[in-house]
Design an enzyme around this catalytic site. Structure first.
Site, mmCIF file in Angstrom:
data_model
loop_
_atom_site.group_PDB
_atom_site.id
_atom_site.type_symbol
_atom_site.label_atom_id
_atom_site.label_comp_id
_atom_site.label_asym_id
_atom_site.label_seq_id
_atom_site.Cartn_x
_atom_site.Cartn_y
_atom_site.Cartn_z
ATOM 1 N N GLU A 59 67.318 65.578 90.952
ATOM 2 C CA GLU A 59 68.592 65.029 90.569
ATOM 3 C C GLU A 59 69.358 66.374 91.318
ATOM 4 O O GLU A 59 69.126 67.471 90.820
ATOM 5 C CB GLU A 59 68.963 64.907 89.010
ATOM 6 C CG GLU A 59 68.390 63.622 88.543
ATOM 7 C CD GLU A 59 68.761 63.409 87.222
ATOM 8 O OE1 GLU A 59 69.892 63.994 86.678
ATOM 9 O OE2 GLU A 59 68.139 62.825 86.386
ATOM 10 N N ASN A 75 62.219 62.742 81.518
ATOM 11 C CA ASN A 75 63.334 63.395 82.396
ATOM 12 C C ASN A 75 63.990 64.108 81.474
ATOM 13 O O ASN A 75 64.403 64.199 80.151
ATOM 14 C CB ASN A 75 64.211 62.439 82.678
ATOM 15 C CG ASN A 75 65.572 62.568 83.189
ATOM 16 O OD1 ASN A 75 65.726 63.075 84.441
ATOM 17 N ND2 ASN A 75 66.626 62.679 82.323
ATOM 18 N N GLU A 76 64.438 65.498 81.964
ATOM 19 C CA GLU A 76 65.307 66.421 81.170
ATOM 20 C C GLU A 76 64.687 66.500 79.495
ATOM 21 O O GLU A 76 65.746 66.275 78.795
ATOM 22 C CB GLU A 76 66.627 66.162 81.307
ATOM 23 C CG GLU A 76 66.994 66.469 82.783
ATOM 24 C CD GLU A 76 68.659 66.525 83.101
ATOM 25 O OE1 GLU A 76 69.346 66.195 82.103
ATOM 26 O OE2 GLU A 76 69.107 66.755 84.018
ATOM 27 N N TYR A 90 72.800 70.648 89.504
ATOM 28 C CA TYR A 90 74.127 69.967 89.660
ATOM 29 C C TYR A 90 75.231 71.138 90.065
ATOM 30 O O TYR A 90 74.960 72.294 89.481
ATOM 31 C CB TYR A 90 74.759 69.229 88.643
ATOM 32 C CG TYR A 90 74.066 67.958 88.373
ATOM 33 C CD1 TYR A 90 74.210 66.685 89.134
ATOM 34 C CD2 TYR A 90 73.080 67.692 87.455
ATOM 35 C CE1 TYR A 90 73.755 65.534 89.286
ATOM 36 C CE2 TYR A 90 72.249 66.475 87.361
ATOM 37 C CZ TYR A 90 72.846 65.275 88.092
ATOM 38 O OH TYR A 90 71.847 64.183 88.091
HETATM 39 O O1 AHR Z 1 72.760 61.986 86.672
HETATM 40 C C1 AHR Z 1 73.383 61.781 85.520
HETATM 41 C C2 AHR Z 1 72.686 62.492 84.390
HETATM 42 O O2 AHR Z 1 72.391 64.032 84.563
HETATM 43 C C3 AHR Z 1 71.096 61.975 84.171
HETATM 44 O O3 AHR Z 1 70.841 61.013 83.554
HETATM 45 C C4 AHR Z 1 70.451 63.093 83.588
HETATM 46 O O4 AHR Z 1 69.128 63.431 83.918
HETATM 47 C C5 AHR Z 1 71.358 64.385 84.068
HETATM 48 O O5 AHR Z 1 71.566 65.411 83.035
#
Ligand code: AHR
Length: 511
Positions: A318, A198-199, A267
């Site tokens: 995400e 992840n990331e 995001y």
């Molecule tokens: O969703 C919160 C965080 O955001 C997660 O842990 C990460 O993958 C992202 O940066």
């Protein structure tokens, strides 16, 4: 003559005057092309994500077997019921950043023997590992979701992840399968979706695209199908629309390496605390959903250069709003807690509209995160649990799942104004409209370019204050309601107040 339309128009103006700030409704046109199919809206585009972060798992979804809070084997009963009603198609776990520091063996076996570990990503607090693989699978079964496990690449090894797959999926006879059986599950878990890290450009190891590609190749080599479970391996994509990450990663990835999905994260940051947004903050955040659409288009176009047959599916695994946290609230409800408001609901619906319009380019989308963290569906505090406006936005848009997305647009509406997505299931037309403007209502004429419409019905989610939300003290302040709509000939007509989401379902003939 005092027609229904004049009545609506007068009512809207009166309503607008009462608000003291909204403009009267203008007539806007929406064009829906039922004959122009895009792709099936995979239910997985409405997926979710739950991380060991704040009180999403511990205190949120998981209250423990001995809790006085009503529970099913430790899972918060109310959350299970509401999530099952919503019908979450897929749930991603255990992180997030947490995934690359999670060692799955810590979370199996008798709970009292499980080690207590420090959650280094989200506040250095201790977790007792009472929620592990078996509990996650049980939760998924209870709510009807497909499990999606993110493996540990950052601090783990290929062997650790390969063993996790065997533990979950090998039918019987191996030591790991027998261990699973001894821990209560003779039946394999049949987990299809596996994230390989992840990331990894950040909290998952701070790697360059080339370094991560090397890790991915090595891990993927040892992740195998067992029994009747075909794995769907997901590689870590960019944060936002980072095209360089994608280009360099794909350059370093030979075609023969197994990869079924490529996950970007996106995001939409907020420049204020959730209940203190100004109009400027609102506009800025909601405008990012048009950037999200651009990012999906550009990432997919770049992937297409390396993957002409689209064997690799693009995920937004995400996404959601990430506002400025209130330190007091975080102290009380856990890290990354934010109050969910009418604005959050608009954001959720704008995101889902993007996914529907780009249904041919995406295979999954997971909102972050299910309970008490970021763009949450539910908020929980001790025994209290409420449904947020985000929950209701997803509920309103549920009819699209499994239907075929068709082209739809609002030609006169420049972003960030009216947003529309439409889909069709045989002779049913489903349309979701989002009016994110705080001061402009609209009379809408939605015209189908083929056939005719009849027997329309609609539901609305609306509140005149974008900072208002459902709270523990007022849990039902904003809930969906029936909304008047008419259908005749080729046109559906309705009014939309500012700050509203409407889903219309209508009969379709002659297409
Ligand atoms: O969703 C919160 C965080 O955001 C997660 O842990 C990460 O993958 C992202 O940066």
């Amino acid at each position: 003559m005092f027609t229904r339309r004049t009545f609506l128009s007068v009512a809207m103006t009166a309503w607008a005057t009462r608000q003291g700030r909204a403009q009267g409704p203008s007539t806007e046109k929406v064009v829906i092309e039922p004959g122009e199919a895009i792709a099936v809206i995979r239910p997985e585009l409405h997926g979710h994500f739950a991380e060991h972060l704040g009180t999403c798992i511990y205190g949120g979804l998981w209250v423990g077997r001995n809790s006085p809070i009503p529970n099913i084997n430790g899972h918060r009963k109310q959350a299970v019921e509401w999530l099952r009603e919503l019908g979450i198609p897929v749930l991603r776990w255990p992180g997030g950043c947490f995934a690359d520091d999670y060692h799955w063996r810590d979370g199996i076996g008798p709970p009292e023997k499980r080690p207590r570990r420090v959650n280094i990503h989200w506040g250095n607090y201790v977790e007792d590992n009472s929620f592990g693989t078996h509990e996650f699978i049980e939760l998924c079964r209870l709510i009807g979701a497909e499990p999606y496990i993110a493996g540990n690449v950052g601090s783990g090894t290929p062997q650790e992840m390969r063993d996790w797959v065997e533990y979950c999926n090998y039918p019987s006879g191996s030591t790991l399968a027998e261990e699973r059986a001894a821990n209560g599950s003779p039946e394999p878990f049949r987990v299809r979706y596996w994230g390989v890290g992840n990331e990894n450009w950040g909290c998952g190891g701070n790697m360059t695209p080339e370094e991560y590609a090397a890790h991915y190749r090595r891990f993927a080599t040892y992740l195998r199908d067992f029994g009747d479970t075909r794995l769907f391996l997901i590689a870590c994509g960019p944060g936002g629309n980072n095209l360089e990450w994608t280009r360099r990663f794909m350059e370093a990835m030979p075609r023969r390496v197994r990869m079924h999905g490529y996950a970007m994260h996106y995001y939409s940051s907020g420049k204020n605390q959730a209940t203190k947004f100004t109009v400027e903050n609102l506009r800025a955040q909601l405008a990012t959903f048009w950037d999200l659409e651009k990012a999906v288009l550009e990432q997919r176009a770049l992937l297409d250069k390396y993957d002409k047959d689209r064997r690799i599916g693009l995920l937004v695994d995400e996404w959601g709003v990430w506002d400025r946290m209130d330190p007091e609230e975080e102290k009380r409800y856990g890290r990354l807690f934010q109050q969910i408001t009418m604005r959050s609901a608009l954001a959720a619906a704008l995101g889902l509209n993007v996914f529907h319009r780009q249904a041919d380019k995406l295979v999954m989308g997971n909102l972050a995160q299910t309970v008490n963290v970021l763009h949450a569906l539910l908020l929980a505090d001790g025994p209290r649990c409420i449904r947020t406006t985000t929950y209701y936005a997803f509920e309103l848009m549920k009819p699209h799942r499994g239907a075929t997305a068709v082209r739809a647009h609002a030609p006169e509406a420049p972003p960030p104004s009216l947003s529309v997505s439409a889909s069709r299931r045989q002779d049913e037309l489903i349309v979701t409209l989002v009016n994110p403007r705080h001061d402009t209502g609209a009379e809408l004429e939605c015209a189908v370019t083929k056939g005719s419409v009849r027997a329309a019905r609609a539901r609305i989610l609306h509140h005149p204050d974008f900072n208002a939300g459902n709270t523990f003290d007022a849990p039902d302040r904003i809930v969906p309601r029936d909304h008047p709509v008419t259908a005749s000939g080729a046109t559906v007509r309705l009014t939309m107040p500012p700050l509203s989401i409407v889903t219309i379902q209508a009969g379709l003939a002659g297409v």
